[in-house]
Design an enzyme around this catalytic site. Structure first.
Site, PDB file in Angstrom:
ATOM      1  N   SER A 205      30.804  29.923   5.064  1.00 51.70           N
ATOM      2  CA  SER A 205      32.269  30.067   5.102  1.00 51.70           C
ATOM      3  C   SER A 205      32.707  31.471   4.675  1.00 51.70           C
ATOM      4  O   SER A 205      31.998  32.144   3.915  1.00 51.70           O
ATOM      5  CB  SER A 205      32.885  29.037   4.158  1.00 51.70           C
ATOM      6  OG  SER A 205      32.415  29.276   2.846  1.00 51.70           O
ATOM      7  N   GLY A 209      31.210  33.845   1.803  1.00 54.85           N
ATOM      8  CA  GLY A 209      30.817  35.167   2.326  1.00 54.85           C
ATOM      9  C   GLY A 209      31.302  36.287   1.415  1.00 54.85           C
ATOM     10  O   GLY A 209      30.587  37.259   1.164  1.00 54.85           O
ATOM     11  N   GLU A 226      27.581  35.914   8.806  1.00 55.74           N
ATOM     12  CA  GLU A 226      27.984  35.105   9.960  1.00 55.74           C
ATOM     13  C   GLU A 226      28.926  34.043   9.419  1.00 55.74           C
ATOM     14  O   GLU A 226      28.491  33.051   8.835  1.00 55.74           O
ATOM     15  CB  GLU A 226      26.758  34.466  10.616  1.00 55.74           C
ATOM     16  CG  GLU A 226      25.792  35.458  11.266  1.00 55.74           C
ATOM     17  CD  GLU A 226      26.319  36.027  12.581  1.00 55.74           C
ATOM     18  OE1 GLU A 226      27.384  35.584  13.046  1.00 55.74           O
ATOM     19  OE2 GLU A 226      25.667  36.928  13.132  1.00 55.74           O
ATOM     20  N   CYS A 260      30.682  26.213  14.027  1.00 53.70           N
ATOM     21  CA  CYS A 260      31.466  27.401  13.651  1.00 53.70           C
ATOM     22  C   CYS A 260      32.281  27.940  14.811  1.00 53.70           C
ATOM     23  O   CYS A 260      33.362  28.472  14.614  1.00 53.70           O
ATOM     24  CB  CYS A 260      30.537  28.484  13.130  1.00 53.70           C
ATOM     25  SG  CYS A 260      29.247  28.939  14.279  1.00 53.70           S
TER      26      CYS A 260
END
Ligand code: NAD
Length: 483
Positions: A205, A209, A226, A260
């Site tokens: 998330s 991150g 990512e 995602c």
């Protein structure tokens, strides 16, 4: 008594931290000694990994089903095939990727030869999420091995069965000083993030991150992040509505919306909105059954990963409905089996959380629009998405939207499929990520591109002090004619 317990817990964790540090030190020592190893050695590691993946297909099916009832076909298509594809693509291209690249000298560099060598970064940390736990741990691992790195992987604690399988599978294939899996949650993550890794590849998330980026900054460790976010879709009046609805229903409800790059919400031009909503429902019926009972019994519809996420998604739906949103589908949820039926919402007020938070569940808000410029303004008022999808036959509209809406990646007239294109960089921008993965781009994420210049003729030496009038004239001449 309490302090004893606390003391006991503390020392157990200290032991864990020490063992993590020991593995890290062993990996650093090995990375320094081997400097990435030869191409043959890397290929041999990839071969071993491939054999292990193939040998563990049944075990993965069982583990994924136990974690959140992932359907067998989805395991094949979204976990195993992409990983094997990534591995075989790396194996096929490794010679080319590892080869140093000569570059032509610029005018000021005449008299030198120059090349770029891809060298391993060293010891990499991969932190992976639960939604495609196998794919998103092994995909980056393949890039890291191809680039000659040693790797520590921290899979998600939320899918303990797949994480456990990864651990035993990789233990069988690699020595701990090559590749090690550290199972666990927050404490393990934090212990790992204290270490001076040479690269961190994080998938998860945007909130976590940020924590990873902050920890990495303490050692100036490079990162690939990512991340996630809301990936919007636009369906205009020229689109093939039946096809668009079918593809969006597939992209949204695969893995129960826990993808995602799943279409998060859809802007539909108002004259085609009812037709689109009807087509969506037809496809939900076709994919998972017409009744709630059939959908609950469908082996093709997986579950929400845990109670926390179940409550998060249901509260997003409830808040929207309380605020006046209309549910266009049969609404059913069952806490015991973590089931939420495929849910399509209309008229969701803008200030509902479902319009600002990543949904990450089987809920699709539809938003009617009249003007594309309003859609652009709305999307651009939120953080830059990981993926953007447009369904249209009007090339002008498509170009306008691609031009105006920045996103990590984009797909025209489909969704999700860009993830499978091994020759394309995959990744976000801004809030949805930093850096790229897949294929050569994944290899580069774990490589240091080292410039090497070899000098043959010492033209630069003519510019050394003392700075005589002649040297000064030469400097001016360089500025005017060579720079
Ligand atoms: P998450 O960020 O909660 O967790 C990811 C990993 O980070 C897990 O291994 C977890 O143990 C670890 N972690 C959690 N909190 C931490 C902390 N405070 N410090 C250090 N590590 C911590 O994400 P998730 O719930 O596992 O996955 C869902 C999110 O991931 C969604 O936002 C989704 O969009 C995103 N995602 C992105 C991609 C992509 O390729 N861009 C792919 C899959 C998922």
């Amino acid at each position: 008594m309490d302090s004893n317990v606390a003391h006991g817990t503390h020392s157990i964790f200290d032991e864990r931290k020490t063992s993590i540090r020991k593995i890290f030190d062993a990996q650093v020592a090995r990375a320094r000694a081997e400097r990435g190893g030869s191409r043959q050695q890397r290929l041999e590691k990839l071969d071993r990994l491939e054999a292990a993946i193939i040998a563990n297909v049944d075990a993965l099916r069982r583990a994924s089903a136990a974690d959140f009832r992932k359907p067998v076909t989805e395991i094949e298509l979204s976990e195993i095939s992409p990983v094997l594809g990534e591995l075989r693509h790396a194996r096929k291209n490794l010679r080319k990727w590892m080869k140093s690249r000569r570059v032509r000298p610029t005018l000021t560099m005449l008299g030198n030869t120059a090349e770029i060598r891809c060298e391993p970064k060293g010891v990499a940390l991969i932190i992976s999420p639960w939604n495609y736990a196998f794919n998103l741990s092994l995909g980056p691992l393949i890039s890291a091995i191809a680039a000659g790195n040693n790797v520590m992987i921290k899979p998600s604690e939320m899918t303990p069965n797949v994480s456990g399988l990864l651990s035993t599978m990789l233990q069988d294939v690699f020595e701990e000083s090559e590749v090690a899996v550290i199972e666990g949650g927050l404490e393990e993550s934090q212990a790992l993030l204290e270490l001076p890794f040479d690269h961190i590849f994080f998938t998860g998330s945007p909130q976590v991150g940020r924590i990873v980026a902050e920890a990495a900054s303490r050692h100036l460790t490079s990162v690939t992040l990512e991340l996630g976010g809301k990936s919007p879709v636009v369906v205009d009046e020229t689109a093939n509505i039946a096809k668009a609805a079918k593809r969006i229903a597939w992209g949204k409800f695969i893995n129960n919306g826990q993808t995602c790059i799943a279409p998060d919400h859809v802007y539909v031009e108002e004259t085609v909105c009812s037709e689109f909503a009807d087509e969506l429902q037809k496809n939900i019926d076709k994919f998972f059954g017409q009744s709630t009972e059939a959908r609950m019994a469908s082996k093709d519809y997986c579950r929400i990963v845990n109670l926390k996420h179940f409550q998060r998604v249901t509260s997003l739906i409830d808040e929207a409905i309380d605020a006046g949103a209309r549910c266009l589908t049969l609404e059913k949820r069952d806490e015991d089996s973590l089931f939420i039926s495929p849910t399509v919402l209309e008229n969701v007020p803008d200030n509902c959380r479902i319009m600002s938070e990543e949904i990450f569940g089987p809920v699709l808000p539809l938003i009617r629009y009249q003007e594309l410029s309003d859609v652009v303004r709305d999307i651009n008022s939120r953080p830059k998405p990981l993926a953007f999808y447009v369904y249209s036959k009007n090339r002008g509209n498509v170009e306008y939207l691609l031009q105006e809406i920045p996103s990590g990646d984009a797909v025209v007239n489909h969704n999700l499929i860009h993830f499978l294109h091994k020759r394309l960089p995959f990744g976000g921008i801004g809030n949805s990520g930093v850096g790229k993965s897949h294929g050569h781009h994944g290899f580069l994420a774990f490589s240091h591109e080292r410039s090497v210049v070899s000098n043959h003729i010492g033209l630069v030496d003519q510019l050394f002090p003392p700075y005589t009038p002649m040297v000064e004239r030469m400097a001016v001449w360089i500025r005017r004619f060579l720079s």
